[in-house]
Design a protein around this motif. Structure first.
Motif, PDB file in Angstrom:
ATOM      1  N   MET A  14      30.259  23.649 -19.010  1.00 27.24           N
ATOM      2  CA  MET A  14      29.430  23.068 -17.953  1.00 27.24           C
ATOM      3  C   MET A  14      28.232  22.355 -18.572  1.00 27.24           C
ATOM      4  SD  MET A  14      29.275  26.166 -15.165  1.00 27.24           S
ATOM      5  CE  MET A  14      28.792  27.391 -16.396  1.00 27.24           C
ATOM      6  N   ARG A  15      27.978  21.145 -18.134  1.00 30.16           N
ATOM      7  CA  ARG A  15      26.774  20.419 -18.539  1.00 30.16           C
ATOM      8  C   ARG A  15      25.706  20.736 -17.504  1.00 30.16           C
ATOM      9  NH1 ARG A  15      26.005  13.904 -18.549  1.00 30.16           N
ATOM     10  NH2 ARG A  15      24.052  13.821 -19.698  1.00 30.16           N
ATOM     11  N   LEU A  16      24.613  21.334 -17.960  1.00 31.18           N
ATOM     12  CA  LEU A  16      23.567  21.816 -17.063  1.00 31.18           C
ATOM     13  C   LEU A  16      22.218  21.247 -17.469  1.00 31.18           C
ATOM     14  CD1 LEU A  16      24.641  25.564 -17.133  1.00 31.18           C
ATOM     15  CD2 LEU A  16      25.280  23.848 -15.421  1.00 31.18           C
ATOM     16  N   ILE A  17      21.372  20.999 -16.473  1.00 30.54           N
ATOM     17  CA  ILE A  17      20.011  20.528 -16.732  1.00 30.54           C
ATOM     18  C   ILE A  17      19.189  21.694 -17.265  1.00 30.54           C
ATOM     19  CG2 ILE A  17      17.920  19.522 -15.734  1.00 30.54           C
ATOM     20  CD1 ILE A  17      19.641  18.464 -13.437  1.00 30.54           C
ATOM     21  N   LYS A  18      18.406  21.435 -18.298  1.00 33.46           N
ATOM     22  CA  LYS A  18      17.439  22.437 -18.729  1.00 33.46           C
ATOM     23  C   LYS A  18      16.294  22.453 -17.713  1.00 33.46           C
ATOM     24  CE  LYS A  18      18.258  22.313 -23.706  1.00 33.46           C
ATOM     25  NZ  LYS A  18      17.617  22.100 -25.030  1.00 33.46           N
ATOM     26  N   ARG A  19      15.725  23.624 -17.529  1.00 29.91           N
ATOM     27  CA  ARG A  19      14.691  23.807 -16.517  1.00 29.91           C
ATOM     28  C   ARG A  19      13.466  22.940 -16.815  1.00 29.91           C
ATOM     29  NH1 ARG A  19      15.303  27.809 -13.652  1.00 29.91           N
ATOM     30  NH2 ARG A  19      16.256  29.086 -15.254  1.00 29.91           N
ATOM     31  N   LEU A  20      13.090  22.123 -15.818  1.00 28.75           N
ATOM     32  CA  LEU A  20      11.885  21.297 -15.929  1.00 28.75           C
ATOM     33  C   LEU A  20      11.381  20.972 -14.537  1.00 28.75           C
ATOM     34  CD1 LEU A  20      12.535  17.981 -15.315  1.00 28.75           C
ATOM     35  CD2 LEU A  20      13.850  18.325 -17.376  1.00 28.75           C
ATOM     36  N   THR A  21      10.148  20.501 -14.447  1.00 29.69           N
ATOM     37  CA  THR A  21       9.573  20.084 -13.176  1.00 29.69           C
ATOM     38  C   THR A  21       8.941  18.718 -13.367  1.00 29.69           C
ATOM     39  OG1 THR A  21       9.084  22.390 -12.607  1.00 29.69           O
ATOM     40  CG2 THR A  21       7.974  20.686 -11.317  1.00 29.69           C
ATOM     41  N   LEU A  22       9.259  17.805 -12.438  1.00 29.41           N
ATOM     42  CA  LEU A  22       8.694  16.458 -12.450  1.00 29.41           C
ATOM     43  C   LEU A  22       7.702  16.319 -11.311  1.00 29.41           C
ATOM     44  CD1 LEU A  22      12.008  14.380 -12.714  1.00 29.41           C
ATOM     45  CD2 LEU A  22      10.531  15.108 -14.607  1.00 29.41           C
ATOM     46  N   ILE A  23       6.550  15.749 -11.598  1.00 32.28           N
ATOM     47  CA  ILE A  23       5.648  15.307 -10.542  1.00 32.28           C
ATOM     48  C   ILE A  23       5.781  13.791 -10.514  1.00 32.28           C
ATOM     49  CG2 ILE A  23       3.286  15.146  -9.711  1.00 32.28           C
ATOM     50  CD1 ILE A  23       2.732  17.824 -11.026  1.00 32.28           C
ATOM     51  N   ILE A  24       6.226  13.294  -9.380  1.00 34.20           N
ATOM     52  CA  ILE A  24       6.477  11.862  -9.203  1.00 34.20           C
ATOM     53  C   ILE A  24       5.408  11.319  -8.264  1.00 34.20           C
ATOM     54  CG2 ILE A  24       8.161  10.146  -8.411  1.00 34.20           C
ATOM     55  CD1 ILE A  24      10.274  12.479  -8.812  1.00 34.20           C
ATOM     56  N   ARG A  25       4.823  10.205  -8.650  1.00 37.00           N
ATOM     57  CA  ARG A  25       3.803   9.587  -7.802  1.00 37.00           C
ATOM     58  C   ARG A  25       4.206   8.149  -7.525  1.00 37.00           C
ATOM     59  NH1 ARG A  25      -2.547  10.349  -8.704  1.00 37.00           N
ATOM     60  NH2 ARG A  25      -3.276   9.191  -6.899  1.00 37.00           N
ATOM     61  N   ASP A  26       4.469   7.870  -6.253  1.00 37.25           N
ATOM     62  CA  ASP A  26       4.878   6.529  -5.829  1.00 37.25           C
ATOM     63  C   ASP A  26       6.020   5.988  -6.682  1.00 37.25           C
ATOM     64  OD1 ASP A  26       2.907   6.441  -3.790  1.00 37.25           O
ATOM     65  OD2 ASP A  26       1.395   5.835  -5.251  1.00 37.25           O
ATOM     66  N   GLY A  27       6.999   6.835  -6.943  1.00 37.14           N
ATOM     67  CA  GLY A  27       8.204   6.400  -7.636  1.00 37.14           C
ATOM     68  C   GLY A  27       8.140   6.400  -9.150  1.00 37.14           C
ATOM     69  N   THR A  28       7.038   6.873  -9.725  1.00 31.93           N
ATOM     70  CA  THR A  28       6.881   6.920 -11.180  1.00 31.93           C
ATOM     71  C   THR A  28       6.552   8.348 -11.604  1.00 31.93           C
ATOM     72  OG1 THR A  28       6.102   4.634 -11.252  1.00 31.93           O
ATOM     73  CG2 THR A  28       5.577   6.013 -13.154  1.00 31.93           C
ATOM     74  N   ILE A  29       7.153   8.793 -12.698  1.00 32.14           N
ATOM     75  CA  ILE A  29       6.895  10.157 -13.176  1.00 32.14           C
ATOM     76  C   ILE A  29       5.479  10.236 -13.723  1.00 32.14           C
ATOM     77  CG2 ILE A  29       7.583  11.959 -14.791  1.00 32.14           C
ATOM     78  CD1 ILE A  29      10.430  10.774 -14.656  1.00 32.14           C
ATOM     79  N   GLU A  30       4.682  11.074 -13.102  1.00 34.33           N
ATOM     80  CA  GLU A  30       3.276  11.228 -13.461  1.00 34.33           C
ATOM     81  C   GLU A  30       3.060  12.358 -14.469  1.00 34.33           C
ATOM     82  OE1 GLU A  30      -0.977  11.847 -11.134  1.00 34.33           O
ATOM     83  OE2 GLU A  30       0.874  12.413 -10.112  1.00 34.33           O
ATOM     84  N   HIS A  31       3.837  13.433 -14.316  1.00 39.74           N
ATOM     85  CA  HIS A  31       3.658  14.593 -15.197  1.00 39.74           C
ATOM     86  C   HIS A  31       4.975  15.359 -15.270  1.00 39.74           C
ATOM     87  CE1 HIS A  31       1.226  17.517 -17.378  1.00 39.74           C
ATOM     88  NE2 HIS A  31       1.881  18.460 -16.732  1.00 39.74           N
ATOM     89  N   VAL A  32       5.189  16.022 -16.410  1.00 39.53           N
ATOM     90  CA  VAL A  32       6.403  16.814 -16.615  1.00 39.53           C
ATOM     91  C   VAL A  32       6.013  18.187 -17.140  1.00 39.53           C
ATOM     92  CG1 VAL A  32       8.595  16.991 -17.864  1.00 39.53           C
ATOM     93  CG2 VAL A  32       7.746  14.747 -17.154  1.00 39.53           C
ATOM     94  N   PHE A  33       6.600  19.209 -16.568  1.00 41.79           N
ATOM     95  CA  PHE A  33       6.487  20.566 -17.091  1.00 41.79           C
ATOM     96  C   PHE A  33       7.802  20.875 -17.789  1.00 41.79           C
ATOM     97  CE2 PHE A  33       3.656  20.366 -13.512  1.00 41.79           C
ATOM     98  CZ  PHE A  33       2.530  21.054 -13.929  1.00 41.79           C
ATOM     99  N   TYR A  34       7.731  21.074 -19.099  1.00 39.25           N
ATOM    100  CA  TYR A  34       8.932  21.358 -19.891  1.00 39.25           C
ATOM    101  C   TYR A  34       8.517  21.973 -21.210  1.00 39.25           C
ATOM    102  CZ  TYR A  34      13.157  20.687 -22.657  1.00 39.25           C
ATOM    103  OH  TYR A  34      14.249  20.896 -23.462  1.00 39.25           O
ATOM    104  N   PRO A  35       9.129  23.052 -21.628  1.00 38.93           N
ATOM    105  CA  PRO A  35      10.030  23.877 -20.839  1.00 38.93           C
ATOM    106  C   PRO A  35       9.250  24.674 -19.803  1.00 38.93           C
ATOM    107  CG  PRO A  35       9.650  24.904 -22.962  1.00 38.93           C
ATOM    108  CD  PRO A  35       8.920  23.584 -22.976  1.00 38.93           C
ATOM    109  N   VAL A  36       9.951  25.152 -18.779  1.00 37.03           N
ATOM    110  CA  VAL A  36       9.358  25.968 -17.733  1.00 37.03           C
ATOM    111  C   VAL A  36       9.735  27.414 -18.023  1.00 37.03           C
ATOM    112  CG1 VAL A  36       9.416  26.503 -15.274  1.00 37.03           C
ATOM    113  CG2 VAL A  36       9.437  24.112 -16.034  1.00 37.03           C
ATOM    114  N   PHE A  37       8.710  28.244 -18.245  1.00 36.91           N
ATOM    115  CA  PHE A  37       8.957  29.657 -18.540  1.00 36.91           C
ATOM    116  C   PHE A  37       7.675  30.442 -18.300  1.00 36.91           C
ATOM    117  CE2 PHE A  37       9.312  33.409 -21.207  1.00 36.91           C
ATOM    118  CZ  PHE A  37      10.604  33.822 -20.933  1.00 36.91           C
TER     119      PHE A  37
END
Length: 193
Positions: free
Chosen positions: A145-168
């Motif tokens: 299985m191909r799985l996404i690694k855990r992360l969080t995106l904050i998107i602002r008006d269609g653009t990625i503003e911040h990323v939390f990676y890795p999430v733990f």
């Protein structure tokens, strides 16, 4: 079955392998995803801030997880991560922020989780890996299985503003995002500072 929001203390911590370093500033691709609410969602056109938390996969009650799942850094905790966002849903609403979960599981599979946990926000399916490939999201392969690694995106008006990676740990995901949002208020009209 114990409390799914609680995680074992001895889970291995994932390391930042740099696989998400390129994401900040990237525009969201114009893709439409099926959601557990029965709608199609295009993250690229949503105004203001949107939080998308991605997780590898959820298991089903009484179902089997892949062999050694708890030993894979960052694998365990998808339900706990989801519950952390559900518990803080009103805080995100106060900030004027939409929440979406995201995995590569099908919408039908995700709906079981959504119904069981009585989620008040939708989970999006990237079963075709359209977003994963367009953004080059970090993935892992487990039992074919191909799985996404855990992360969080904050998107602002269609653009990625911040990323939390890795999430733990996964059950602290929402609290970490809320802390960041308090330190980085959105001063756009109609939102709280």
């Amino acid at each position: 079955m114990g409390n799914p929001a609680l995680l074992p203390d001895d889970l291995p911590c994932p390391v930042d392998d740099g696989a998400a370093d390129h994401l900040v500033g990237m525009p969201m691709p114009a893709l439409r995803f099926h959601s557990t609410f029965g709608e199609r969602v295009d993250l690229s056109i949503l105004p203001g801030r949107t939080v998308v938390y991605a997780y590898p996969r959820t298991g089903e009650p009484h179902g089997n997880l892949p062999a050694g799942w708890d030993a894979i850094p960052g694998a365990r905790g998808c339900t706990a991560q989801t519950l952390s966002f559900q518990a803080e849903k009103e805080v995100f609403t106060t900030f004027g922020i939409r929440i979406f979960g995201l995995s590569t599981q099908t919408t039908d599979y995700q709906r079981e989780l959504s119904d069981r946990l009585r989620l008040t926000f939708p989970i999006l399916s990237d079963a075709e890996f359209a977003l994963v490939d367009a953004l080059r999201l970090p993935t892992m392969n487990v039992e074919g299985m191909r799985l996404i690694k855990r992360l969080t995106l904050i998107i602002r008006d269609g653009t990625i503003e911040h990323v939390f990676y890795p999430v733990f740990p996964a059950n602290r995901a929402a609290a970490e995002v809320i802390g960041w949002l308090k330190d980085h208020p959105d001063l756009a009209p109609g939102t709280l500072d």
